[in-house]
Design an enzyme around this catalytic site. Structure first.
Site, PDB file in Angstrom:
ATOM      1  N   CYS A   1       2.962  -0.185  -8.480  1.00 47.43           N
ATOM      2  CA  CYS A   1       4.037   0.325  -7.619  1.00 47.43           C
ATOM      3  C   CYS A   1       5.284   0.550  -8.453  1.00 47.43           C
ATOM      4  CB  CYS A   1       4.369  -0.670  -6.521  1.00 47.43           C
ATOM      5  SG  CYS A   1       2.974  -1.026  -5.499  1.00 47.43           S
ATOM      6  N   GLY A  33       1.890   2.012   5.336  1.00 41.39           N
ATOM      7  CA  GLY A  33       3.022   1.167   5.727  1.00 41.39           C
ATOM      8  C   GLY A  33       3.622   1.578   7.062  1.00 41.39           C
ATOM      9  N   GLY A  81       0.831  -1.197   0.000  1.00 37.73           N
ATOM     10  CA  GLY A  81       0.000   0.000   0.000  1.00 37.73           C
ATOM     11  C   GLY A  81       0.864   1.246   0.000  1.00 37.73           C
ATOM     12  N   SER A  82       0.272   2.333   0.473  1.00 39.52           N
ATOM     13  CA  SER A  82       0.990   3.607   0.472  1.00 39.52           C
ATOM     14  C   SER A  82       2.013   3.628   1.613  1.00 39.52           C
ATOM     15  CB  SER A  82      -0.004   4.755   0.684  1.00 39.52           C
ATOM     16  OG  SER A  82      -0.596   4.612   1.957  1.00 39.52           O
ATOM     17  N   GLU A  94       5.607  -3.419   1.238  1.00 39.71           N
ATOM     18  CA  GLU A  94       5.835  -3.078  -0.166  1.00 39.71           C
ATOM     19  C   GLU A  94       5.024  -1.824  -0.432  1.00 39.71           C
ATOM     20  OE1 GLU A  94       5.187  -2.712  -3.887  1.00 39.71           O
ATOM     21  OE2 GLU A  94       4.218  -4.685  -3.840  1.00 39.71           O
TER      22      GLU A  94
HETATM   23  C1  UN1 Z   1       2.681  -3.812  -7.464  1.00 41.25           C
HETATM   24  O1  UN1 Z   1       2.491  -2.847  -8.221  1.00 41.25           O
HETATM   25  O2  UN1 Z   1       2.340  -3.774  -6.269  1.00 41.25           O
HETATM   26  O3  UN1 Z   1       6.507  -5.766 -11.424  1.00 41.25           O
HETATM   27  C2  UN1 Z   1       3.226  -5.098  -7.909  1.00 41.25           C
HETATM   28  C3  UN1 Z   1       5.327  -5.538 -11.674  1.00 41.25           C
HETATM   29  C4  UN1 Z   1       4.306  -6.564 -11.243  1.00 41.25           C
HETATM   30  C5  UN1 Z   1       4.001  -6.453  -9.807  1.00 41.25           C
HETATM   31  C6  UN1 Z   1       3.691  -5.069  -9.335  1.00 41.25           C
HETATM   32  N1  UN1 Z   1       4.812  -7.890 -11.519  1.00 41.25           N
HETATM   33  O4  UN1 Z   1       4.949  -4.521 -12.243  1.00 41.25           O
END
Ligand code: UN1
Length: 512
Positions: free
Chosen positions: A298, A247, A242-243, A264
């Protein structure tokens, strides 16, 4: 629109807020959570809200399940995961479609996400025979030392809307072969995908006599479910996506009770484009990285750090490429980009663009909210390109939207690396160059400070075989492949004396 995939996945109008494997419970006496599609604004389904008593039930079931599951041989646990992988293969098309419809990513990417689940199942099956520990040479005669890895306990998974199912699978499949049990709080923006998975795998769990509580989901308010999870000493590990703001809350709660966590969190991922980059590769990689999942990965590409000798060429090529990006319903395979997840995300994007302009940045493409036929949900935007400087406050911030900031560097690659590292986040990074010295510098100890650093591929779309995660404000720990499994187990060092004497380590004499 008729939606056959909902029927195929067994999603009705009202779903129950908890499932402990194959058994559903809870009710809607505390109200319902509604799930709307950003694709067309339609209500897809409702879920009763979990209460504190539901949480207590899930945890009691999980605790009991762990006592049994930890004793099942790891390859047998792997066999269950293998069958789950097969089930996911069967439902790949409808589940991929539901992912797209519920959170808005393109169908291609929805299917890709389910493939990521299948891949991690395969990985975990192999891993179930490879949970290796080391043996060491004891300094004492007739002694043997080794380490072994035991199951950890209950793992709490808090996942985000942008990868509503893959991140659960990364955690759950690894945890399951490790002998742990998992409790999942899916994103409130994509809860039906979780229910669809359990509808499909319940049969596998039952057929294999997997006790209730080895895998569960619980859907309810953050104040009840999320807070209970992070503060619960029975949660041996919390894996949260999440953000950075969320976190920090998770980290504080876990630290207070010395519980483990994998975090993450936000990324602010850059691609460095050097004078030696091959633009045939660079431009499509940038566009996929920036507009894929509508900039809501992310790992999305948020910054370009372009050598000034290449700047105009790259800018022109991007402006041309962006015009070819097809935006529309994610369920139409021809579209590259669907909507943002909700109108709140649209507002955040508009605010970020306004903030960039206020800081002196120059919007050179897109950014507007799209209107007209097909865009009635109000969640569709044109992806945005902004000329900016790396040290602007808005460029230092992760905005979960398709905004790409173009920044320049002029000296050697070290200058570009300094800008790439000059943000609070540290998830993913890439360089496009055919110059081996620049590539190696970028990967060296002086190079990228991120958890992921790529050469001639973009920042997003990591494979499951590698460890996934980042540094600095992105959090800590790693999920998915490589040796990430170790975080889901507890390490025990064992020393065995098979002699008739009791020598002490470090040569200490102690005669009694
Ligand atoms: C995410 O955005 O939380 O590497 C995971 C990637 C994907 C996973 C992203 N396999 O863009």
């Amino acid at each position: 629109m008729s939606l056959p995939f909902l029927e195929q996945l067994g999603i009705g109008e009202l779903s129950l807020p908890i499932c402990t494997g194959a058994v559903y419970s809870g009710d809607d006496s505390d109200g319902v959570q509604e799930s709307y599609s950003p694709a067309d604004g339609a209500l897809i389904g409702k879920i009763g809200k979990a209460k504190q008593s539901d949480y207590d039930h899930v945890m009691a079931t999980a605790e009991k399940a762990f006592l049994h599951w930890r004793t099942v041989p790891a390859p047998k646990r792997g066999e269950v995961v293998r069958q789950i992988g097969d089930k996911l293969r069967e439902i790949k098309d409808p589940l991929g479609a539901l992912v797209s419809y519920e959170m808005g990513k393109s169908l291609q990417e929805g299917l890709g996400e389910v493939q990521e689940m299948i891949d991690i199942c395969d990985f975990a099956v192999g891993l179930s025979r490879q949970l290796y520990g080391l043996t060491m040479h004891s300094e004492r005669p007739e002694h043997r030392m080794y380490e072994q890895w035991h199951p950890l306990g209950i793992v709490g998974i808090i996942s985000a809307f942008n990868f509503p199912v893959a991140v659960w699978a990364w955690n759950t499949m690894i945890a399951t072969v490790c002998g742990d049990v998992t409790v999942w709080k899916p994103s409130k923006k994509a809860p039906l995908t979780a229910i669809a998975i359990f509808n499909a795998i319940g049969e596998v769990l039952q057929d294999n006599d997997v006790p209730e509580g080895v895998m569960s989901y619980i859907i309810g308010p953050g104040a009840v479910v999320g807070e209970s999870m992070i503060n619960d000493p029975r949660m041996a590990l919390i894996s949260a996506t999440g953000s950075t703001r969320v976190g920090i809350r998770v980290a504080e709660a876990c630290a207070k009770r010395l519980g483990k966590s994998i975090l993450e969190l936000g990324g602010n991922n850059a691609i460095i484009i050097t004078p030696d980059s091959d633009l045939k590769l660079t431009i499509p990689a940038v566009v996929f990285g920036a507009v894929g999942t509508a900039g809501q990965r992310c790992t999305s590409t948020r910054r370009l750090i372009i050598h000034d000798s290449m700047y105009d060429t790259v800018k022109d090529a991007l402006l041309t490429a962006y015009k070819t990006v097809k935006i529309g319903t994610p369920l139409d395979e021809a579209n590259h980009m669907g909507p943002l997840v909700d109108t709140g995300a649209v507002q955040d994007m508009q605010d970020a663009i306004a903030a960039a302009i206020k800081e002196g940045a120059n919007v050179i493409y897109g950014g507007e909210v799209l209107e007209g036929e097909g865009y009635e949900s109000g969640c569709y935007v044109a992806p945005c390109i902004v000329e900016a400087k790396n040290d602007m406050e808005i460029v230092q911030t992760e905005t979960f939207a398709p905004i790409l900031y173009l920044c320049k560097y002029s000296g050697a690659v070290e200058d570009a690396i300094a800008q790439q590292n000059g943000v609070p986040q540290g998830l993913s990074s890439a360089i496009f160059t055919t110059n081996v010295l620049e590539a190696e510098e970028f990967l060296s100890t002086r190079g990228s400070d991120c958890g992921i650093a790529n050469v001639n591929i973009g920042t997003s779309g990591a494979e499951i075989g590698g460890a996934f995660g980042g540094e600095k404000e992105t959090g800590w720990g790693r999920e998915s492949g490589s040796d990430s499994w170790r975080q889901y187990m507890r390490r025990q060092t064992n020393t065995i004396n098979y002699g008739k004497e009791l020598p002490l380590a470090q040569g200490i004499e102690f005669d009694v």
